[in-house]
Design an enzyme around this catalytic site. Structure first.
Site, PDB file in Angstrom:
ATOM      1  N   MET A  50       0.841  -1.189   0.000  1.00 47.23           N
ATOM      2  CA  MET A  50       0.000   0.000   0.000  1.00 47.23           C
ATOM      3  C   MET A  50       0.884   1.249   0.000  1.00 47.23           C
ATOM      4  O   MET A  50       1.942   1.256   0.626  1.00 47.23           O
ATOM      5  CB  MET A  50      -0.906   0.024   1.241  1.00 47.23           C
ATOM      6  N   TYR A  94     -21.358 -30.249  -7.692  1.00 47.58           N
ATOM      7  CA  TYR A  94     -22.077 -30.889  -8.806  1.00 47.58           C
ATOM      8  C   TYR A  94     -22.720 -29.836  -9.705  1.00 47.58           C
ATOM      9  O   TYR A  94     -22.816 -30.018 -10.921  1.00 47.58           O
ATOM     10  CB  TYR A  94     -23.097 -31.911  -8.303  1.00 47.58           C
ATOM     11  N   TYR A 117      -2.006   6.526   1.592  1.00 49.69           N
ATOM     12  CA  TYR A 117      -2.999   5.843   2.435  1.00 49.69           C
ATOM     13  C   TYR A 117      -2.930   6.239   3.899  1.00 49.69           C
ATOM     14  O   TYR A 117      -3.925   6.182   4.603  1.00 49.69           O
ATOM     15  CB  TYR A 117      -2.884   4.319   2.303  1.00 49.69           C
ATOM     16  N   GLU A 171       4.776  -4.391   8.132  1.00 45.37           N
ATOM     17  CA  GLU A 171       3.874  -3.472   8.822  1.00 45.37           C
ATOM     18  C   GLU A 171       4.268  -3.192  10.272  1.00 45.37           C
ATOM     19  O   GLU A 171       4.149  -2.063  10.735  1.00 45.37           O
ATOM     20  CB  GLU A 171       2.433  -3.997   8.775  1.00 45.37           C
ATOM     21  N   GLY A 231       0.730  -4.985   1.679  1.00 43.87           N
ATOM     22  CA  GLY A 231      -0.551  -5.122   0.988  1.00 43.87           C
ATOM     23  C   GLY A 231      -0.469  -5.895  -0.309  1.00 43.87           C
ATOM     24  O   GLY A 231      -1.487  -6.417  -0.788  1.00 43.87           O
TER      25      GLY A 231
HETATM   26  N1  COA Z   1       4.501   3.573  -0.137  1.00 42.53           N
HETATM   27  C1  COA Z   1       4.814   4.769  -0.653  1.00 42.53           C
HETATM   28  N2  COA Z   1       5.949   5.019  -1.315  1.00 42.53           N
HETATM   29  C2  COA Z   1       6.810   3.993  -1.476  1.00 42.53           C
HETATM   30  C3  COA Z   1       6.550   2.721  -0.956  1.00 42.53           C
HETATM   31  C4  COA Z   1       5.337   2.530  -0.263  1.00 42.53           C
HETATM   32  N3  COA Z   1       4.963   1.332   0.237  1.00 42.53           N
HETATM   33  N4  COA Z   1       7.595   1.921  -1.264  1.00 42.53           N
HETATM   34  C5  COA Z   1       8.466   2.686  -1.943  1.00 42.53           C
HETATM   35  N5  COA Z   1       7.995   3.936  -2.071  1.00 42.53           N
HETATM   36  C6  COA Z   1       8.610   5.087  -2.728  1.00 42.53           C
HETATM   37  C7  COA Z   1       9.756   5.690  -1.905  1.00 42.53           C
HETATM   38  O1  COA Z   1       9.239   6.575  -0.905  1.00 42.53           O
HETATM   39  C8  COA Z   1      10.521   6.394  -2.982  1.00 42.53           C
HETATM   40  O2  COA Z   1       9.854   7.586  -3.320  1.00 42.53           O
HETATM   41  P1  COA Z   1      10.690   8.957  -3.625  1.00 42.53           P
HETATM   42  O3  COA Z   1      11.488   8.634  -4.851  1.00 42.53           O
HETATM   43  O4  COA Z   1       9.637   9.959  -3.863  1.00 42.53           O
HETATM   44  O5  COA Z   1      11.529   9.198  -2.418  1.00 42.53           O
HETATM   45  C9  COA Z   1      10.391   5.447  -4.175  1.00 42.53           C
HETATM   46  O6  COA Z   1       9.240   4.667  -3.934  1.00 42.53           O
HETATM   47  C10 COA Z   1      11.559   4.517  -4.347  1.00 42.53           C
HETATM   48  O7  COA Z   1      11.751   3.841  -3.121  1.00 42.53           O
HETATM   49  P2  COA Z   1      13.206   3.493  -2.560  1.00 42.53           P
HETATM   50  O8  COA Z   1      13.052   3.096  -1.132  1.00 42.53           O
HETATM   51  O9  COA Z   1      14.144   4.620  -2.831  1.00 42.53           O
HETATM   52  O10 COA Z   1      13.594   2.259  -3.493  1.00 42.53           O
HETATM   53  P3  COA Z   1      14.605   1.039  -3.216  1.00 42.53           P
HETATM   54  O11 COA Z   1      14.686   0.294  -4.497  1.00 42.53           O
HETATM   55  O12 COA Z   1      15.848   1.514  -2.590  1.00 42.53           O
HETATM   56  O13 COA Z   1      13.856   0.111  -2.128  1.00 42.53           O
HETATM   57  C11 COA Z   1      11.969  -1.074  -1.231  1.00 42.53           C
HETATM   58  C12 COA Z   1      12.695  -0.588  -2.498  1.00 42.53           C
HETATM   59  C13 COA Z   1      10.685  -1.747  -1.700  1.00 42.53           C
HETATM   60  C14 COA Z   1      12.862  -2.091  -0.487  1.00 42.53           C
HETATM   61  C15 COA Z   1      11.694   0.111  -0.279  1.00 42.53           C
HETATM   62  O14 COA Z   1      11.113   1.163  -1.029  1.00 42.53           O
HETATM   63  C16 COA Z   1      10.753  -0.224   0.844  1.00 42.53           C
HETATM   64  O15 COA Z   1      11.161  -0.843   1.804  1.00 42.53           O
HETATM   65  N6  COA Z   1       9.481   0.191   0.744  1.00 42.53           N
HETATM   66  C17 COA Z   1       8.484  -0.008   1.750  1.00 42.53           C
HETATM   67  C18 COA Z   1       7.881  -1.376   1.613  1.00 42.53           C
HETATM   68  C19 COA Z   1       6.877  -1.636   2.701  1.00 42.53           C
HETATM   69  O16 COA Z   1       7.193  -1.690   3.852  1.00 42.53           O
HETATM   70  N7  COA Z   1       5.607  -1.803   2.311  1.00 42.53           N
HETATM   71  C20 COA Z   1       4.549  -2.102   3.199  1.00 42.53           C
HETATM   72  C21 COA Z   1       3.431  -1.177   2.968  1.00 42.53           C
HETATM   73  S1  COA Z   1       2.010  -1.696   3.897  1.00 42.53           S
END
Ligand code: COA
Length: 283
Positions: free
Chosen positions: A74, A243, A79, A147, A124
């Site tokens: 998410m 069925y 959100y 989370e 999510g």
């Molecule tokens: N919600 C909102 N924005 C998100 C996001 C999320 N769940 N996951 C990534 N983004 C955004 C980052 O804020 C960043 O935005 P910006 O460029 O405006 O700063 C962009 O996506 C890139 O993310 P970044 O963390 O720089 O990429 P990465 O490749 O280094 O790492 C992840 C990727 C997925 C490991 C890392 O983004 C992450 O841990 N995200 C959160 C995942 C999470 O906990 N999700 C659960 C949600 S319920």
């Protein structure tokens, strides 16, 4: 492969490509945000899946993510941060839009669905992952139920989706610690059917999709819906329901049954233990 992303109103956050195997490749398409699911994407995904149910170019849906992520879950900004302080009715509405496609539409989808997990899969994103009938992951794709790290319980139907799929010990461990795991581990836990090297992911997905499309589409449809719903029924209700599904499949595709029986009993051209029956061309 043909792309209709410029001619069809799939939206800005979803892309759809069709190929010669009648696979619709549906991508969550916010790669700069690692395909985090915001309210716009949730609305566009519902509309996309709705349209594809009646699109003959699509016999099977493969759900994947643009770029190097499946989905980061998410959208935490849109959100949480942006709904903070808004009326509960607003929060309820945007949550419902997620559930509408991630669970209601996808879990009950009339066509076969495969999740192709190409990279990050967090929070999510587990709901659409589990709602797909089958799932294949890249061995090095990273999964996480992060989370608890954000000071919230797993959102949406994530907990229910896990309980549906993986053993209790594994589910409890990962929702309570937030510790990530890779595609190989996801396959061990049966969160996905299998994990393959990243460079084989697409080919293996096509292979699986082709197996599904070679069968009677009505029989596959009644089989999957039969499984989905009957598992929560009493045995008596399940007998009646299954069925009904059995009869429905014959009603809509009587040739499939007649051909199958004929090939085995009369022509002796097909034995189940020696290969898959094909009803290619039947709808
Ligand atoms: N919600 C909102 N924005 C998100 C996001 C999320 N769940 N996951 C990534 N983004 C955004 C980052 O804020 C960043 O935005 P910006 O460029 O405006 O700063 C962009 O996506 C890139 O993310 P970044 O963390 O720089 O990429 P990465 O490749 O280094 O790492 C992840 C990727 C997925 C490991 C890392 O983004 C992450 O841990 N995200 C959160 C995942 C999470 O906990 N999700 C659960 C949600 S319920």
């Amino acid at each position: 492969m043909t792309s209709d992303i410029t001619t069809e109103p799939w939206g800005n956050t979803v892309s759809v490509e069709f190929d010669e195997h009648r696979i619709a490749w549906v991508s969550l398409n916010r790669p700069d945000k690692r395909n985090a699911m915001n309210p716009t994407l949730n609305r566009e995904m519902f509309a996309t899946l709705d349209r594809l149910e009646n699109d003959d170019r699509c016999a099977v849906v493969v759900l994947t993510g643009a770029g190097d992520a499946f989905s980061a879950g998410m959208d935490l900004k849109e959100y949480f941060r942006e709904t903070d302080g808004k009326p509960r009715s607003v929060q309820h509405k945007v949550r419902g839009e997620g559930t509408n496609w991630q669970f209601r539409k996808l879990y009950n989808y009339t066509k076969p669905t495969i999740a192709m997990v190409n990279g990050w899969c967090f929070g999510g994103a587990f709901v659409p992952l589990v709602s797909c009938d089958l799932a294949i992951a890249a061995e090095d794709a990273m999964f996480g139920l992060s989370e608890v790290n954000w000071g919230v319980t797993p959102g949406n139907l994530v907990t229910r989706a896990l309980a549906e799929t993986i053993p209790t010990r594994d589910a409890m461990y990962h929702i309570m610690t937030g510790e990530p795991f890779d595609g190989r581990r996801a396959a061990e836990m049966r969160l996905v059917n299998e994990a393959v090297p990243a460079d084989e992911l697409r080919e293996r997905t096509i292979e699986l999709a082709k197996k599904l499309t070679s069968l009677s589409q009505w029989v596959v449809r009644c089989t999957k819906i039969g499984f989905r719903h009957s598992r929560l029924m009493s045995w008596e209700s399940a007998e009646d329901f299954l069925y009904a599904k059995h009869d429905q499949a014959i009603l809509f595709d009587s040739d499939a049954r007649a051909n199958g029986m004929n090939q085995f009993l009369d022509e002796k051209a097909y034995r189940p233990g020696l290969g898959t029956y094909s009803a290619a061309g039947q709808e």
